[in-house]
Design a protein around this motif. Structure first.
Motif, PDB file in Angstrom:
ATOM      1  N   LYS A  60       0.830  -1.211   0.000  1.00 41.36           N
ATOM      2  CA  LYS A  60       0.000   0.000   0.000  1.00 41.36           C
ATOM      3  C   LYS A  60       0.862   1.258   0.000  1.00 41.36           C
ATOM      4  O   LYS A  60       0.608   2.210  -0.745  1.00 41.36           O
ATOM      5  N   SER A  61       1.885   1.237   0.861  1.00 39.66           N
ATOM      6  CA  SER A  61       2.774   2.402   0.925  1.00 39.66           C
ATOM      7  C   SER A  61       3.537   2.586  -0.375  1.00 39.66           C
ATOM      8  O   SER A  61       3.835   3.718  -0.796  1.00 39.66           O
ATOM      9  N   ASN A  62       3.866   1.460  -1.086  1.00 44.89           N
ATOM     10  CA  ASN A  62       4.584   1.531  -2.364  1.00 44.89           C
ATOM     11  C   ASN A  62       3.738   2.240  -3.423  1.00 44.89           C
ATOM     12  O   ASN A  62       4.235   3.078  -4.199  1.00 44.89           O
ATOM     13  N   THR A  63       2.411   1.887  -3.533  1.00 44.44           N
ATOM     14  CA  THR A  63       1.519   2.553  -4.500  1.00 44.44           C
ATOM     15  C   THR A  63       1.426   4.050  -4.228  1.00 44.44           C
ATOM     16  O   THR A  63       1.443   4.875  -5.169  1.00 44.44           O
ATOM     17  N   LYS A  64       1.363   4.393  -2.942  1.00 44.42           N
ATOM     18  CA  LYS A  64       1.319   5.820  -2.575  1.00 44.42           C
ATOM     19  C   LYS A  64       2.587   6.529  -3.025  1.00 44.42           C
ATOM     20  O   LYS A  64       2.552   7.647  -3.551  1.00 44.42           O
TER      21      LYS A  64
END
Length: 614
Positions: free
Chosen positions: A240-244
């Motif tokens: 999730k943090s990677n997509t952000k």
């Protein structure tokens, strides 16, 4: 049933040696069993653990062996708290245990305090260190133990060596709640006897240990599964943090393109500004060159003046530095002279005090001599008077003896006259019968004369008794006078002794005055020695004393330190070496006595000494 293997029961040996051997074997068995059981279970030991309880009982018996009986007012006292309390003085780290044992509220007897001390020492893992310090000081232990006690012999050192193995064990003992005063210390030999039941118990223990290992394995698997689930949740959160972060990166790229366009615009504006500034610089450069030429012409005269002033300033600064150096030297010399004067004044004051004391002693001795001389003169006068009295008494005694002789002669004459009168009376009885009247008158007259003679004799006897009493009194007075004369002789001897002591004191005062002169001469030498010592101390101030915790290997042979290979400081360089690399001793400037030095410092110091020799 194999009790003979660890109990010595031979009747031919010394019974105290047999007791020591039995206690040593029991200590070996209890320590070995405790370590094996603790390692097999792999957990911290509690106070209810039977092998641990038996270990404390065995240690109590070992410490009680050969203990001296101390008499008190009410009863005989025989406890192990006395030698254990001595550990605080020998090992400073043991003060904390002693203080905590004394602060425990439930302990009332010295034996209870000793038992609490043993438990706390085991929890600290320092029981072996504490008892080793106690065994080394055998002269102090002799106050508490007999010469044949276990703690005074080699068996005590062996037990202390075995106690080092207990540092592997972790013990968690609650000392506050236990009733240590009333516990009965009895060794349970059934724990150390090998029976069939014990073999079965061992097999059960092995099975229990295997089950515990399986249980630990299952618990570890559960922990790993929990960690896997936590890792999955972490991976989801990271995605999730990677997509952000990707979205933020695209926005950042757009911002960068906008900034590059702005940068191109700013560069074109910058070029225009540079062209304008170059033109302005050329104009100002021409003006500056004209001003420089005028400035150079005026600067030549100023440089000449500046050089002359600089030379004068250098000369004056050199003169000032010389004066300041001389002043510093004089100030240091003044300080040294003041210190020397203070030291001399102190020595002079001390010596004046000693001289005043000696003079007071001399005056006291003189006063005593004068008193003794006066007493001697008085005693001589009294002796003369008593000698005169003795001469008079001797004259009186001579007169009395002459009078006694005369009285005796008179008595003899009277007795002869009486005998003659009786003979005449017998002769003239027959003749004087006719003349009885006349004779009776004569007889009456003679009887009267006899009565008078008898009264004279009585008076002479009484006078003689009084003379004898006077003689006895005179003899007593003579004996008193002789005693007084002997006392006077002893006083003369004391007076002579005091005169000798007076002469000796005069000699001592003369010698002390000479010593004062010699001390004044030696003060200059001591100043020079103090300066040498100060220089040596300055040379030694740069040395650093290495801590024991920082060194793990010997600096020369690079061998690791252990219980057999101990650490030793070099007193010259401050580094830590083993015993083989630092078994030399040499006197250093800081200490006149020979101290421990490493091999390299030893060789270096000997080389210096040989080079200093002529």
């Amino acid at each position: 049933m194999m009790l003979d293997s660890f109990l010595v029961l031979s009747a031919t040996k010394d019974p105290t040696a047999v007791e020591r051997a039995n206690l040593l074997n029991m200590a070996k068995l209890s320590i070995k069993g405790l370590i094996e059981s603790a390692l097999s279970f792999g957990r911290t030991l509690d106070s209810d653990y039977p092998p641990l309880q038996q270990f404390f009982v065995v240690m109590e018996h070992c410490l009680k062996h050969g203990l001296k009986v101390r008499k008190s007012f009410l009863s005989y006292n025989k406890t192990i708290w006395g030698p254990l309390e001595l550990v605080e003085k020998l090992y400073p780290e043991a003060e904390e245990i002693g203080a905590s044992v004394r602060d425990l509220p439930g302990l009332k007897t010295p034996l209870g305090r000793a038992r609490a001390w043993l438990r706390l020492a085991l929890m600290q893992k320092k029981m072996a260190d504490y008892l080793r310090c106690l065994i080394i000081q055998r002269d102090l232990l002799s106050e508490f133990y007999e010469y044949h006690a276990l703690m005074m012999e080699e068996e005590g050192a062996v037990i202390v060596g075995l106690l080092v193995g207990l540092n592997v064990i972790d013990a968690n003992l609650c000392v506050k709640g236990e009733d240590l005063d009333s516990q009965v210390g009895v060794i349970d030999f059934s724990m150390y006897l090998k029976n069939e039941d014990d073999i079965g118990n061992k097999e059960r223990n092995v099975q229990i240990a295997a089950i515990l290992d399986q249980k630990n394995y299952v618990e570890e698997l559960n922990r790993q599964l929990n960690t896997v689930s936590s890792l999955h949740s972490r991976v989801d959160s990271l995605e999730k943090s990677n997509t952000k972060l990707i979205e933020e990166l695209a926005i950042a790229k757009n911002n960068i393109i906008k900034l590059q366009e702005e940068n191109h615009q700013l560069r074109s504006e910058n070029k225009l500004i540079l062209m304008k500034t170059q033109q302005h610089l050329e104009v100002t450069k021409v003006d500056v060159e004209t001003e420089l030429q005028t400035y150079k012409h005026s600067r030549q005269g100023l440089d000449e003046m500046y050089n002359e002033a600089r030379r004068q300033l250098r000369d004056e600064s050199q003169l000032r530095q010389d004066v300041e150096n001389e002043l510093a030297v004089q100030v240091s010399m003044k300080h040294e002279i003041e210190l020397a004067m203070k030291l001399l004044e102190k020595d002079i004051h001390e010596k004046q005090d000693t001289l005043i004391g000696l003079r007071q002693q001399l005056e006291e001795v003189k006063a005593i001599n004068i008193e003794m001389y006066q007493k001697l003169q008085g005693s001589e006068d009294s002796l003369k008077e008593k000698n005169e009295i003795i001469a008079r008494l001797e004259e009186k005694t001579n007169k009395i003896t002459v009078a006694m002789r005369q009285l005796e002669q008179r008595l003899q004459q009277a007795e002869k006259a009486q005998m003659e009168a009786e003979d005449e009376d017998k002769k003239y009885l027959q003749e004087c019968q006719s003349k009885s009247d006349s004779l009776q008158k004569q007889i009456s007259q003679k009887e009267k004369q006899l009565a008078q003679l008898e009264t004279d004799l009585k008076i002479e006897k009484e006078w003689r008794q009084t003379l004898q009493e006077d003689l006895q009194k005179e003899k007593d007075a003579l004996s008193h006078l002789r005693n007084d004369s002997q006392q006077i002789i002893s006083l003369k001897k004391e007076f002579l002794n005091l005169q000798d002591e007076n002469q000796q004191l005069k000699k001592i005062s003369h010698e002390q005055e000479q010593a004062l002169q010699e001390l004044g001469n030696k003060l200059s030498e001591s100043k020079l020695k103090i300066e040498d010592i100060k220089e040596a101390n300055k040379a030694l101030q740069g040395l650093v004393w290495l801590k024991d915790k920082e060194a793990t290997h010997c600096k020369l042979c690079e061998k690791e330190f252990s219980l057999s290979k101990r650490k030793h400081h070099c007193r010259n360089c401050g580094e830590i070496f083993c015993n083989a690399c630092s078994d030399n001793e040499l006197p250093l400037p800081s200490s006149p006595k020979p101290v421990r030095v490493c091999d390299s410092c030893h060789a270096l110091l000997i080389q210096r000494c040989s080079s200093n020799l002529p």
